[in-house]
Design an enzyme around this catalytic site. Structure first.
Site, PDB file in Angstrom:
ATOM      1  N   ASP A  22       0.820  -1.363   0.006  1.00  0.00           N
ATOM      2  CA  ASP A  22       0.074  -0.054   0.090  1.00  0.00           C
ATOM      3  C   ASP A  22       0.705   1.264   0.232  1.00  0.00           C
ATOM      4  OD1 ASP A  22      -1.388  -2.241   1.030  1.00  0.00           O
ATOM      5  OD2 ASP A  22      -2.314  -1.301   2.752  1.00  0.00           O
ATOM      6  N   GLN A  39       4.136   0.701   2.146  1.00  0.00           N
ATOM      7  CA  GLN A  39       4.177  -0.564   2.799  1.00  0.00           C
ATOM      8  C   GLN A  39       5.504  -1.260   2.315  1.00  0.00           C
ATOM      9  OE1 GLN A  39       2.236  -2.413   5.874  1.00  0.00           O
ATOM     10  NE2 GLN A  39       2.617  -0.054   6.044  1.00  0.00           N
ATOM     11  N   PHE A  79       2.049  -0.968   9.873  1.00  0.00           N
ATOM     12  CA  PHE A  79       1.179  -1.098   8.905  1.00  0.00           C
ATOM     13  C   PHE A  79       0.670   0.156   8.438  1.00  0.00           C
ATOM     14  CE2 PHE A  79      -0.741  -5.516   9.344  1.00  0.00           C
ATOM     15  CZ  PHE A  79       0.458  -6.307   8.997  1.00  0.00           C
ATOM     16  N   SER A  80      -0.282   0.263   7.484  1.00  0.00           N
ATOM     17  CA  SER A  80      -0.675   1.394   6.820  1.00  0.00           C
ATOM     18  C   SER A  80      -1.095   2.502   7.332  1.00  0.00           C
ATOM     19  CB  SER A  80      -1.742   1.001   5.724  1.00  0.00           C
ATOM     20  OG  SER A  80      -0.777   0.137   4.623  1.00  0.00           O
ATOM     21  N   ARG A 146      -7.315  -1.071  11.871  1.00  0.00           N
ATOM     22  CA  ARG A 146      -6.206  -0.725  11.313  1.00  0.00           C
ATOM     23  C   ARG A 146      -6.394   0.345  10.208  1.00  0.00           C
ATOM     24  NH1 ARG A 146      -6.456  -5.838   9.597  1.00  0.00           N
ATOM     25  NH2 ARG A 146      -6.823  -6.120   7.510  1.00  0.00           N
ATOM     26  N   ASP A 147      -5.392   0.938   9.711  1.00  0.00           N
ATOM     27  CA  ASP A 147      -5.336   1.975   8.737  1.00  0.00           C
ATOM     28  C   ASP A 147      -5.932   3.136   8.774  1.00  0.00           C
ATOM     29  OD1 ASP A 147      -4.188  -0.473   7.360  1.00  0.00           O
ATOM     30  OD2 ASP A 147      -5.765  -1.113   6.537  1.00  0.00           O
ATOM     31  N   TRP A 283      -3.745  -8.889  -3.759  1.00  0.00           N
ATOM     32  CA  TRP A 283      -3.046  -9.975  -2.720  1.00  0.00           C
ATOM     33  C   TRP A 283      -3.385 -11.534  -3.106  1.00  0.00           C
ATOM     34  CZ3 TRP A 283       0.344  -8.770   0.542  1.00  0.00           C
ATOM     35  CH2 TRP A 283       0.348  -7.431   1.206  1.00  0.00           C
TER      36      TRP A 283
END
Ligand code: FRU
Length: 494
Positions: A22, A39, A79-80, A146-147, A283
């Protein structure tokens, strides 16, 4: 050099070596420098050990690799997330400057995901992790949270964040980037797939008006209609705490299979077209594509896209997304033909060092004339192996446009998830014109229909180099003119 591999994109960003996914922390600083974080696993060509890699650019095509900006530790990964410029020093980190940068990201451990911040005194090159991290955690803790994507709203900060497996985008607000208050949830909208990831909230101009309107984008993975990863979005309104979609419908950002987890750059006024960049992979196969073994890198970003909203199609509001200004990297025109008619051009571009091309085909109609029938096709092929990547448009009926990577040997023949054809219905405009634009760059092709009402990103890994282009129109009536322009692009990785 690192960027000489036969599959290495020459006008797209890809990491110097190893694995990228990402885009993260995208922002434009007040000198006009674009910052892209990503990432990054600096130690292998598969995901894991996630850091924030970093690159900068003046034109969004010519990138300078920078030092890794935020490091993983032995037992946690970065992480993102996103980045903002704290002009007014709301955080208190920057008493003596107006260009302090704060990154907001997810810290991933074996047990949980929490949101952390790090700050940069030098405009985004080096970061210090905040001593009182995390700034946001769930109780009980969750490993699917997340993110964070943060934007400025009035005198406050607003964050969208994925409760990935509950199909919820949480909206939080903060006065200082350190203390976050839950404001609302946007949940179970559109396609669910098996997870929500990487939400984005952005305001962008509306075609033909002085208005700006909001968009909430949500990436889903796995479980996209074509398998794996995809990004959907909702046009609507945001009032600082709640997002309200204009209707119940989800729109798909890209009809290919290689455009995921995209991010809008922070720091552009909402009256300007917003700039979007995505991870050009999926993915389902990103960790298997053959660039890993033979060239030591995996995944590139999409081309940067300028975006606005338009309400011109049968289905209502749509993001219109076209390649960001390519003129800084044009080299010579390779073909200009303003009266192709029902004919074709064949172009050998084997001597173009970049083998990267921008092309545009305009099909016009006389007023009030509708296309009864006809086709427009293009092919990029390899003179050595006869492999090809192609696409085409049918005028009339449902006006379908298709793209194919089916005639590429190697990876796609053996990987069951590397879907080989994509299509979309693209109704003819009221003005009766059709425009096709494309950016072809060794192992990635992006197409934009009608100035970007529909767009697609497609990667492929031919055994022979693609070096020949053909554009062919057929079956169009005599009132229709077809013009083709093809430019070579300069490699930005010398
Ligand atoms: C999306 C994603 C994010 C996560 C990151 C990990 O591609 O799964 O949800 O933060 O990648 O690399």
């Amino acid at each position: 050099g690192l960027y000489n591999g036969a599959w290495r994109p020459q006008v797209h960003f890809s990491p110097p070596r190893n694995f990228m996914n990402d885009p993260n922390g995208c922002f434009r600083d007040d000198n006009g420098t674009w910052h892209l974080y990503y990432q990054y696993n600096p130690t292998a060509t598969v995901a894991g050990n996630q850091h924030w890699g970093h690159a900068t650019s003046q034109d969004l095509y010519t990138w300078e690799n920078q030092e890794i900006a935020i490091y993983a530790t032995e037992d946690s990964q970065i992480f993102s997330g996103s980045a903002v410029i704290d002009v007014n020093n709301t955080s208190g980190f920057f008493p003596n400057q107006t260009n302090g940068v704060v990154a907001i990201y997810t810290l991933n451990t074996e047990y949980e995901q929490v949101q952390e911040i790090a700050y940069s005194y030098d405009g985004g090159y080096t970061f210090v992790k905040y001593a009182d991290n995390p700034v946001l955690a769930l109780d009980p803790s969750s490993n699917q949270f997340r993110d964070p994507k943060v934007i400025r709203y009035g005198d406050s900060w607003a964050m969208v964040l994925a409760y990935a497996q509950e199909f919820v985008v949480g909206i939080f607000t903060s006065p200082d980037l350190k203390n976050w208050t839950h404001a609302s949830n946007f949940s179970h909208h559109g396609l669910l797939g098996l997870q929500y990831e990487c939400p984005n909230l952005v305001q962008m101009p509306v075609e033909g008006s002085d208005e700006a309107m909001w968009v909430l984008a949500i990436s889903i993975n796995p479980g996209a209609p074509l398998g794996g990863s995809i990004t959907q979005y909702f046009p609507g309104d945001f009032n600082g705490t709640h997002f309200t979609p204009v209707d119940g419908a989800a729109r798909i950002a890209d009809f290919g299979k290689d455009n995921y987890a995209g991010q809008f750059f922070y720091g552009l006024p909402e009256t300007e077209e917003q700039v979007f960049i995505a991870w050009a992979s999926n993915w389902e196969y990103s960790q298997q594509v053959p660039t890993g073994e033979s060239e030591g890198w995996r995944s590139s970003m999409s081309a940067p896209r300028r975006t606005h909203l338009a309400n011109v199609t049968r289905t209502g509001w749509d993001i219109v997304s076209a390649p960001y200004d390519l003129s800084p990297i044009y080299s010579s025109p390779l073909a200009i033909n303003s009266s192709l008619g029902n004919g074709s051009i064949l172009l050998d571009y084997s001597t173009l060092p970049s083998r990267a091309i921008y092309f545009q085909v305009n099909v016009s109609s006389i007023p009030n004339n509708t296309y009864s029938k006809g086709t427009l096709n293009f092919t990029f092929s390899s003179s050595s192996t006869r492999e090809s990547v192609s696409g085409g448009f049918y005028f009339g009926g449902d006006n379908p446009f298709w793209l194919s990577r089916a005639k590429v040997l190697g990876f796609g023949e053996t990987n069951p998830f590397f879907t080989d054809k994509f299509s979309v219905g693209n109704p003819i405009n009221a003005n009766g014109m059709f425009m096709l634009e494309g950016v072809m760059d060794r192992s990635i092709l992006e197409v934009f229909l009608d100035g970007g009402r529909n767009s697609a990103t497609m990667t492929f890994f031919p055994l022979g180099e693609l070096d020949t282009m053909e554009v062919r129109a057929g079956g169009l009536n005599e009132h229709v003119t077809v013009s083709v322009a093809v430019w070579g692009l300069q490699s930005t990785w010398q």
